[in-house]
Design an enzyme around this catalytic site. Structure first.
Site, short mmCIF file in Angstrom:
data_model
loop_
_atom_site.label_atom_id
_atom_site.label_comp_id
_atom_site.label_asym_id
_atom_site.label_seq_id
_atom_site.Cartn_x
_atom_site.Cartn_y
_atom_site.Cartn_z
CG HIS A 165 33.89 -18.97 -10.09
ND1 HIS A 165 34.21 -17.62 -10.75
CD2 HIS A 165 34.07 -18.88 -8.82
CE1 HIS A 165 34.55 -16.93 -9.70
NE2 HIS A 165 34.44 -17.54 -8.71
CG ASP A 167 33.04 -18.41 -4.58
OD1 ASP A 167 33.79 -18.09 -5.43
OD2 ASP A 167 32.44 -17.49 -3.85
CG HIS A 314 30.96 -15.04 -8.28
ND1 HIS A 314 30.47 -16.00 -7.50
CD2 HIS A 314 32.03 -14.79 -7.94
CE1 HIS A 314 31.51 -16.61 -6.65
NE2 HIS A 314 32.57 -15.96 -7.02
NE ARG A 330 35.24 -16.57 -1.23
CZ ARG A 330 36.09 -17.28 -2.14
NH1 ARG A 330 35.87 -16.78 -3.52
NH2 ARG A 330 36.24 -18.64 -1.91
#
Length: 361
Positions: A165, A167, A314, A330
């Site tokens: 995907h 983000d 990723h 994150r």
């Protein structure tokens, strides 16, 4: 200006001053899921600081003890630089470098959450997730925490290849430069894969490239909304679907990148379901099977990955749930609305022109 939440909620007075890395080590799961509704995200004009970057990246490379490309097409590791101490010039060069290389790796980093938030803000407004939990007082921090107690239903019923995907691509203005620091790692496993959207485009035939250019696909948060509902959590915003070009142009490099992935992309505009499903499945297989344009990071405690969500995919590997736990945090700045410039070039074309192997067009 596009505030993600109200200014008073982001004020330092409402933040709890604690070290979430120690909190995770001591308490394990520590996220809260407030019932607060957020206003919808407002549009904003994005300026990418990579536009100011030095093509030689001298401020980074001259101060690093070691720099090397992990693979030819994606991934560069930099030693001797602390992200907590970057100057504005170094941030400009980092923005340019990550736009070219896709993902950067930094070991032995001392950066803390508040410093990470300041780092992120320098690249764009910080995204706050509509459904996920967050540390108390830190709505802009997205936490990664999985351990032996994590429910296994999702992982047992899905292939690891479905985890690729970019983000929150369902937002109108999805993320750009993104920072993830891992503070707790299992004794083995828990790696993350990245793939280059530039090289994924370049590996397609010219006929397929022309077919995809100009097409748009829908990106949806419906699965995340459904998961939140099933777990008794609210959706803090109503927006859940956006249409983006399948081939997008990076505003700094001017290179074309593939921009679909199995996590959030649902259909191609203008095609029947049968046609759309067939094309998307081909592209997903193209990404997951692209071993020649992927890089795999073996995390160590205090490793940081910085990647550009606009031109990479990723996939975290959940092979460690029986042997240990993994915790990180994150910070996710937003950027421009994805666009396709028909005059933009592929990375391969730009590289060949730079080497004088073909004439500039």
């Amino acid at each position: 200006m596009a505030p993600n939440v109200t200014v008073d909620e982001l004020s330092d007075n409402l933040r709890e001053v604690h070290d979430i890395e120690k909190l995770a080590d001591k308490n394990g799961r520590y996220l809260i899921y407030p019932d607060k509704k957020y206003p919808e995200l407002e549009p904003f004009e994005h300026f990418d600081r990579g536009q100011r970057g030095d093509p030689k990246k001298a401020s980074l490379f001259d101060n690093a003890s070691k720099v090397f490309d992990v693979t030819p097409h994606i991934g560069t590791e930099i030693h001797g630089i602390q992200l907590s101490q970057l100057t504005d010039t170094q941030k400009d060069d980092l923005a340019l470098l990550v736009a070219e290389r896709g993902v950067l790796f930094f070991r032995d980093q001392d950066i803390k959450v508040d410093q990470g938030l300041e780092f992120g803000k320098s690249f764009g407004p910080l995204h706050i997730h509509s459904t996920f939990g967050h540390p108390e007082g830190y709505p802009e921090v997205h936490v990664v925490y999985f351990d032996e107690k994590t429910p296994r239903e999702y992982f047992d019923s899905n292939s690891a290849s479905e985890g690729w995907h970019t983000d929150v691509s369902y937002e109108v203005q999805p993320p750009s430069v993104t920072l993830l620091k891992m503070s707790i790692v299992p004794p083995t496993g828990g790696d993350t894969l990245w793939a280059s959207g530039y090289a994924a485009y370049d590996r397609l035939t010219p006929t397929m490239q022309k077919f995809l250019e100009g097409l748009e696909a829908k990106h949806s948060a419906q699965r995340q909304f459904d998961d939140a509902h099933s777990n008794g959590h609210i959706n803090r915003r109503e927006h859940k679907e956006t249409t983006h070009p399948i081939i997008r142009t990076h505003p700094v490099t001017g290179w074309k990148s593939l921009y679909v992935q199995p996590e959030f992309t649902t259909s191609i505009v203008g095609l029947t379901k049968h046609e759309s499903d067939a094309v998307l499945q081909f592209l997903y297989n193209h990404i997951t099977g692209g071993y020649d344009f992927q890089v795999r990071l073996k995390w160590e405690a205090n490793t940081v990955a910085v990647w550009d969500n606009r031109i990479t995919f990723h996939n975290p590997i959940f092979d460690y749930l029986d042997v240990g736990r993994r915790h990180g945090w994150r910070v996710t700045p937003q950027a421009e609305k994805p666009y396709f410039d028909p005059n933009s070039k592929s990375k391969k074309q730009a590289d060949l022109e730079a080497r004088g192997l073909i004439e500039k067009q």
